[in-house]
Design an enzyme around this catalytic site. Structure first.
Site, PDB file in Angstrom:
ATOM      1  N   SER A   1       0.821  -1.205   0.000  1.00 31.26           N
ATOM      2  CA  SER A   1       0.000   0.000   0.000  1.00 31.26           C
ATOM      3  C   SER A   1       0.860   1.262   0.000  1.00 31.26           C
ATOM      4  O   SER A   1       1.557   1.512  -0.971  1.00 31.26           O
ATOM      5  CB  SER A   1      -0.971  -0.033   1.183  1.00 31.26           C
ATOM      6  OG  SER A   1      -1.956   0.946   1.020  1.00 31.26           O
TER       7      SER A   1
ATOM      8  N   ASP B   1      -9.378  -4.571  -5.389  1.00 30.02           N
ATOM      9  CA  ASP B   1      -8.811  -3.824  -4.266  1.00 30.02           C
ATOM     10  C   ASP B   1      -9.609  -2.537  -4.073  1.00 30.02           C
ATOM     11  O   ASP B   1      -9.743  -1.728  -4.982  1.00 30.02           O
ATOM     12  CB  ASP B   1      -7.342  -3.504  -4.545  1.00 30.02           C
ATOM     13  CG  ASP B   1      -6.606  -2.993  -3.323  1.00 30.02           C
ATOM     14  OD1 ASP B   1      -7.171  -2.166  -2.571  1.00 30.02           O
ATOM     15  OD2 ASP B   1      -5.445  -3.392  -3.125  1.00 30.02           O
TER      16      ASP B   1
ATOM     17  N   HIS C   1      -7.510  -5.821   0.004  1.00 33.23           N
ATOM     18  CA  HIS C   1      -6.423  -4.864  -0.148  1.00 33.23           C
ATOM     19  C   HIS C   1      -5.107  -5.548   0.190  1.00 33.23           C
ATOM     20  O   HIS C   1      -4.846  -5.888   1.334  1.00 33.23           O
ATOM     21  CB  HIS C   1      -6.649  -3.665   0.769  1.00 33.23           C
ATOM     22  CG  HIS C   1      -5.552  -2.651   0.694  1.00 33.23           C
ATOM     23  ND1 HIS C   1      -5.105  -2.134  -0.491  1.00 33.23           N
ATOM     24  CD2 HIS C   1      -4.816  -2.060   1.660  1.00 33.23           C
ATOM     25  CE1 HIS C   1      -4.137  -1.259  -0.258  1.00 33.23           C
ATOM     26  NE2 HIS C   1      -3.946  -1.210   1.049  1.00 33.23           N
TER      27      HIS C   1
END
Length: 524
Positions: A237, A465, A492
């Site tokens: 991320s 996602d 995610h």
């Protein structure tokens, strides 16, 4: 190269919360979709003095390094872990002006180490020391842990690193003082966030140096202190922003990069966040469709009307919060935060659905528990500082919007994700919580473009996602001229999934630098 997908069972509800909470902070890489391209700061021996690069880490006990329950659980899972602290200058242009101490945790290789894999779990704002033992477990059936030390660190301002960003009291956090939730009533904390954060790190001048470019410089000092000529890196991320920024600043020092749950480096603050909110809307629509198969679905059996049902359920909390246990209340902001958590993974959809059903029955505890997981609230009522650090790091990085531009921006977010609409007027002049932030923004627009001689990178992107949409992963792989592994699923990030297909790709890449073929796919 596929693996059959295992779908979550029907509404297991709160009994799954304890297991999900273990990995939740790594799923909650909240709102990290912004980017930048100011002229990269010079990264050379003059601004990074030899006294920092020449230091040797002394690893020993990890006592005092666990600052969250997740840390404690992760550290206890591996008796081989060892910890140290890395010294870095607060301001690389004034190295004598103050020092930060970065918390570092190492899981030693089970065999003869050929180097280290440096890890970042996302955020920004989350400490990363716990990621090393957690990835060690997820990669237990791979040779990665045989060949590499796994090294997690808490980026400056986070976790057990010193100083740590701390901007609000626990009581203020209980009262939803932190900015960022979309209520839309135009209310603004009269004390700017910068003022609240500055004292915790040594004043406004120091606060200007807690952005991603400073963290990237710290990572290069860490690379040298670990004895690695080049960096081998895995970032999830927000870590897919930190890694490419490092590559932009230190391209000659990159060996390999796995970038999981990717942020689009081509988009600036506003466009990047709009992309993220469109992903959240898609995830909400997916959860509504999943829920609609049950006649008792609290969002109704018509997914096209789910947002309306949600608004009817949570908007009354704007004026009348719901009392819950221990004298607390479930506010509109807390309810929305709890629902947002449920969108990070298909595995958590049933938990959010169950919590929403309980709210409709007049009970807000389950939704508040989800909110507390996001906010980092412990059983004793204390909060970790990850959300505050996230806000501060983004303020150091992002474009600073004037009130009129900020109102337009918030309106655009609601347009992208109408399920989050409070129904209140956003107005035409709402100050940004980053207003008055010291220093210049480090990443106001596109970044990591046209990096010369960058080795092949590996981007991993999940088709469903919610917070780093698949379009961003495609863009990152293309921007870096690297390889892309597409993963079919609804969650995610993937590196902690323990998926054999994904692990095989990562192992081949990290150990032998063999990237997957074009069009490679796995399934969750």
């Amino acid at each position: 190269m596929t693996k059959n997908k295992s779908r979550a069972g029907d509404h297991p509800g709160r009994r799954r919360w304890k297991r999900i909470a273990t990995v939740l902070p790594l799923l909650l890489v909240a709102v990290a979709c912004n980017s930048g391209d100011s002229e990269p700061a010079a990264a050379n021996a003059e601004s990074n003095p030899a006294e920092f690069y020449d230091q040797q880490l002394e690893f020993g006990s990890c006592e005092g390094f666990a600052v969250t329950p997740l840390d404690e659980q992760a550290f206890a899972s591996d008796p081989t872990i060892e910890c140290s602290r890395l010294s870095v200058p607060i301001d690389y242009e004034d190295p004598a002006g103050g020092t930060a101490r970065i918390a570092v945790l190492r899981v030693p290789a089970r065999g003869e180490a050929q180097g280290s894999v440096v890890l970042n779990p996302g955020g920004p704002g989350y400490g990363g020391t716990h990621m090393a033992p957690m990835l060690g477990a997820a990669w237990a059936d791979t040779p990665i842990g045989e060949d590499f030390d796994l090294v997690g660190f808490d980026p400056r301002g986070t976790g057990a690193s010193e100083p740590a960003l701390d901007c609000y009291t626990d009581a203020m956090r209980d009262d939803d003082a932190t900015p960022g939730s979309l209520v839309g009533d135009g209310s603004v904390d009269p004390v700017p966030l910068a003022e609240r954060c500055a004292d915790s790190v040594g004043g406004r001048d120091a606060l200007a140096h807690f952005g991603t470019r400073d963290a990237a410089r710290d990572m290069d000092v860490l690379r040298a202190a670990l004895g690695d000529e080049q960096l081998t890196y895995v970032g999830a991320s927000y870590g897919t922003r930190l890694g490419p920024v490092y590559a932009e600043m230190f391209p000659q020092n990159v060996r390999a990069m796995v970038l999981d749950g990717a942020i689009d480096p081509q988009l600036g603050t506003v466009d990047g966040r709009i992309l993220q909110f469109s992903g959240l809307q898609r995830s909400f629509d997916g959860m509504a469709e999943y829920c609609a198969a049950d006649p008792a679905c609290p969002l109704g059996t018509d997914p096209s009307k789910a947002a309306t049902v949600l608004h009817e359920t949570v908007r009354p909390l704007l004026d009348t919060p719901l009392p819950v246990s221990d004298g607390r209340e479930l506010s509109f902001i807390a309810a929305i935060d709890g629902i947002l958590i449920g969108l990070y993974s298909e595995e958590i959809w049933p938990v959010a659905i169950d919590a929403l059903a309980r709210l409709q029955e007049g009970h807000g505890d389950a939704l508040l528990a989800l909110r507390d997981g996001y906010q980092g609230r412990g059983a004793d009522g204390s909060y970790d500082d990850s959300l505050e650090a996230s806000l501060a790091i983004k303020c150091a990085d992002e474009e600073r919007l004037d009130p009129a531009a900020n109102a337009e921006y918030l309106t655009a977010l609601i347009t992208a994700a109408p399920f989050l609409d409070s129904g209140k007027d956003l107005g035409d002049g709402i100050p940004s919580h980053c207003e008055g932030w010291p220093g210049e923004p480090g990443l106001p627009g596109p970044y990591a473009t046209d990096i010369p001689d960058l080795p092949t990178t590996l981007t991993i992107s999940v088709t469903g996602d919610a917070t780093t949409p698949h379009e961003g992963g495609i863009s990152l792989a293309e921007t870096l001229d690297g390889s892309l592994l597409t993963v079919d699923g609804n969650q995610h990030g993937t590196v902690l999934a323990g998926n054999s297909c994904i692990n095989e790709v990562i192992a081949d890449y990290l150990i032998d630098l063999t990237a997957p073929a074009a069009g490679a796919r796995c399934s969750l």
